[in-house]
Design an enzyme around this catalytic site. Structure first.
Site, PDB file in Angstrom:
ATOM      1  N   CYS A  79       2.415   8.980 -22.520  1.00 37.61           N
ATOM      2  CA  CYS A  79       2.823   8.812 -23.840  1.00 37.61           C
ATOM      3  C   CYS A  79       3.744   6.888 -23.713  1.00 37.61           C
ATOM      4  O   CYS A  79       3.279   6.270 -23.297  1.00 37.61           O
ATOM      5  CB  CYS A  79       3.811   9.574 -24.554  1.00 37.61           C
ATOM      6  SG  CYS A  79       3.201   9.804 -26.329  1.00 37.61           S
ATOM      7  N   HIS A 167      -0.623  13.657 -24.736  1.00 39.02           N
ATOM      8  CA  HIS A 167       0.197  15.044 -24.473  1.00 39.02           C
ATOM      9  C   HIS A 167      -0.534  16.012 -23.835  1.00 39.02           C
ATOM     10  O   HIS A 167      -0.656  17.105 -23.838  1.00 39.02           O
ATOM     11  CB  HIS A 167       1.512  15.413 -25.297  1.00 39.02           C
ATOM     12  CG  HIS A 167       2.654  14.293 -25.163  1.00 39.02           C
ATOM     13  ND1 HIS A 167       3.631  14.629 -24.252  1.00 39.02           N
ATOM     14  CD2 HIS A 167       2.864  13.764 -26.236  1.00 39.02           C
ATOM     15  CE1 HIS A 167       4.137  13.586 -24.979  1.00 39.02           C
ATOM     16  NE2 HIS A 167       3.352  12.694 -26.070  1.00 39.02           N
ATOM     17  N   GLU A 169       0.901  18.110 -21.291  1.00 39.78           N
ATOM     18  CA  GLU A 169       1.785  18.983 -21.084  1.00 39.78           C
ATOM     19  C   GLU A 169       1.523  20.326 -21.977  1.00 39.78           C
ATOM     20  O   GLU A 169       1.856  21.743 -21.837  1.00 39.78           O
ATOM     21  CB  GLU A 169       2.673  18.899 -20.836  1.00 39.78           C
ATOM     22  CG  GLU A 169       3.790  18.471 -21.493  1.00 39.78           C
ATOM     23  CD  GLU A 169       3.744  16.886 -21.984  1.00 39.78           C
ATOM     24  OE1 GLU A 169       3.834  16.212 -22.487  1.00 39.78           O
ATOM     25  OE2 GLU A 169       1.750  16.348 -21.824  1.00 39.78           O
TER      26      GLU A 169
END
Length: 509
Positions: A79, A167, A169
């Site tokens: 990002c 993202h 995660e």
């Protein structure tokens, strides 16, 4: 040294999640502020740049010094990190026409790159950014796009440097863990040897070397962290560990006695100290939450210091500090705003001349539980819900009296025991009752009452950083409410808290 993935933090709310996912792959990682990069030794296998609440177009945008990293080690930029690599090296980042936030699907993937090994077009990813990469520098190759984000992923030619605008995660990115595995195992070559068994072996060996034959004092709380910390230290130095369990009068019903009994079975060297009256005296008339926390912290240290002096020649203080405590005490851009004072990080008063030993300092809460399980600790102890350091003091809104504590203990006991009896306890991450400074009209028999209200709180979470309220069965909540109102004198109304974190916190104070 342990092979390590270094995560550089730019202040993203998701940075800890990156670390947690890497740890799930049995690979050790550490988070450091982007402006305090540690020495890059041979043990660093790769580096990840986190997202950020800042824009790369801001005048004071965070700018890391990557001279010892970029082109020399595998690098994954997420990002903000991706936008920084594009903007700083000759590309262009502009404000998005509309904020790109939420689910998206990859429409193009370059399957020849290891980063996307086993990941197909159409896979869902999570976007969260207000800027977008309009153009890439000349030596950057596009390796992934979504419908609205053309430059969703890229690689720098002749470098093991990768960048993604989404993202990996967060759980909403379906193949996020696979992508991270491709990076840390496939690209960085990590051997995945970060396991509870290896951690115990290494830590016990280090503790023996660090402490030698000196004595350690440790304040037990009855919680998972302090119990696992004590067990590890005990495994290293045996009876040279002296544990102190203080009853501050703010524990759950019968907790002091039951926890002491549990510790006896663990073979720990524990002394229980009844200090209820001292805490109640100091807290009398105090209503401000932060004041209450500070009083409890101060009195605990006074009691603990007094008891510590009874242990001759003690040199060390053991603490159950875990990794989120450490991360939250380090700010990316200057001191963070104080949400609430922390009970572990911050050291000791000058008059307590003890060195600190923190065997769990590098672990997340779920890792602490896995280590505890490997140590053979009972599942009922490892599965205990987190309980705040200041105890019921921050679940009693307003001033503290022994009577209010006794009332809340009864309500809390009915609620927690109800969760256990109905097979709901393990589905909840943390639960408790809050005594409100609110009185309301009720009817009991033929009489009007004007008594107190309590709020019940139950949340699901993985680490307490974010939390959602639990959708407990209505029938269960109805039974708990009925039992509380019928059995606990002074309570005539029960409400259920349906706030999530953020914007609310888990505790009310």
């Amino acid at each position: 040294m342990q092979e390590t993935i270094l995560i550089l933090d730019f202040g993203s709310q998701y940075t800890q999640l990156i670390a947690r996912r890497i740890r799930e792959l049995d690979v050790y990682c550490e988070i450091h502020p982007y402006n305090n990069i540690p020495e890059i030794g041979d043990h660093i296998s790769g580096v990840i740049l986190s997202g950020s609440p800042f824009s790369v177009r801001d005048a004071d945008a965070p700018i890391p010094d990557l001279s010892s990293i970029k082109g020399k080690l595998p690098l994954l930029a997420v990002c903000y990190g991706a936008q920084f690599l594009a903007q700083h090296y000759g590309g262009e980042v502009v404000a998005s026409a509309h904020r790109e936030y939420g689910r998206a699907n990859m429409t193009m993937i370059n399957h020849s790159t290891t980063l996307f090994d086993g990941i197909e077009e159409g896979t869902q990813v999570w976007m969260s950014h207000g800027d977008t990469i309009k153009s890439l520098p000349g030596n950057y190759s596009l390796i992934g796009s979504s419908k609205d984000v053309t430059n969703a992923a890229f690689k720098i030619d002749d470098e093991e440097t990768y960048a993604i605008q989404f993202h990996p995660e967060v759980y909403h990115t379906t193949d996020g863990l696979k992508l991270l595995k491709n990076f840390v195992v496939g690209i960085c070559g990590c051997t995945r040897d970060w396991t509870p068994a290896s951690y115990i072996e290494t830590t016990v060996s280090q503790l023996k070397e660090q402490i030698g034959n000196e004595k350690v004092i440790l304040g037990l709380s009855g919680g998972v962290d302090s119990t696992v910390a004590a067990t590890l230290i005990s495994k290293a130095i045996g009876k040279n560990l002296y544990c102190i369990f203080v009853d501050n009068g703010l524990l759950r019903k019968n907790e002091f006695e039951s926890v002491l009994d549990q510790y006896k079975h663990l073979g720990l060297n524990v002394k229980g100290v009844d200090a209820k009256s001292k805490f109640y005296k100091e807290l009398a008339g105090q209503s401000d939450p932060e004041t209450k926390r500070k009083i409890i912290g101060r009195v605990f240290i006074e009691v603990f210091d007094e008891e510590s002096h009874l242990v001759e020649d003690a040199k060390w203080l053991g603490q159950g500090t875990i990794y989120p405590d450490v991360i939250e005490s380090v700010s990316v851009k200057g001191p963070s705003a104080t949400i609430k004072s922390h009970h572990n990080v911050g050291g000791l008063p000058d008059y307590m001349k003890l060195k600190i030993v923190e065997p769990l300092r590098s672990l997340f809460k779920d890792e602490v539980r896995r280590v505890g399980k490997n140590l053979g600790l009972d599942s009922s102890l490892l599965g205990r819900h987190p309980f705040p350091g200041p105890g019921l003091a921050i679940r009693i809104l307003g001033d503290i009296t022994p009577e209010k504590v006794a009332t809340l203990q009864e309500v809390d006991h009915i609620f927690i025991q109800g969760l256990k009896d109905n097979g709901l306890y393990d589905e909840v991450w943390q639960a408790g009752a809050i005594l409100l400074p609110v009185q309301s009209v009720g009817v009991m028999g033929d009489e009007r009452t004007y008594e107190n209200a309590v709020a019940l709180r139950a949340v699901s979470s993985t680490d307490g950083m974010t939390a959602d309220w639990c959708h407990l069965p209505h029938e269960f909540l109805a039974r708990v409410s009925s039992e509380v109102i019928n059995k606990v004198k002074g309570i005539n109304r029960v409400v259920y808290d349906i706030s999530s974190k953020p914007p609310a916190t888990i505790e009310w104070e």
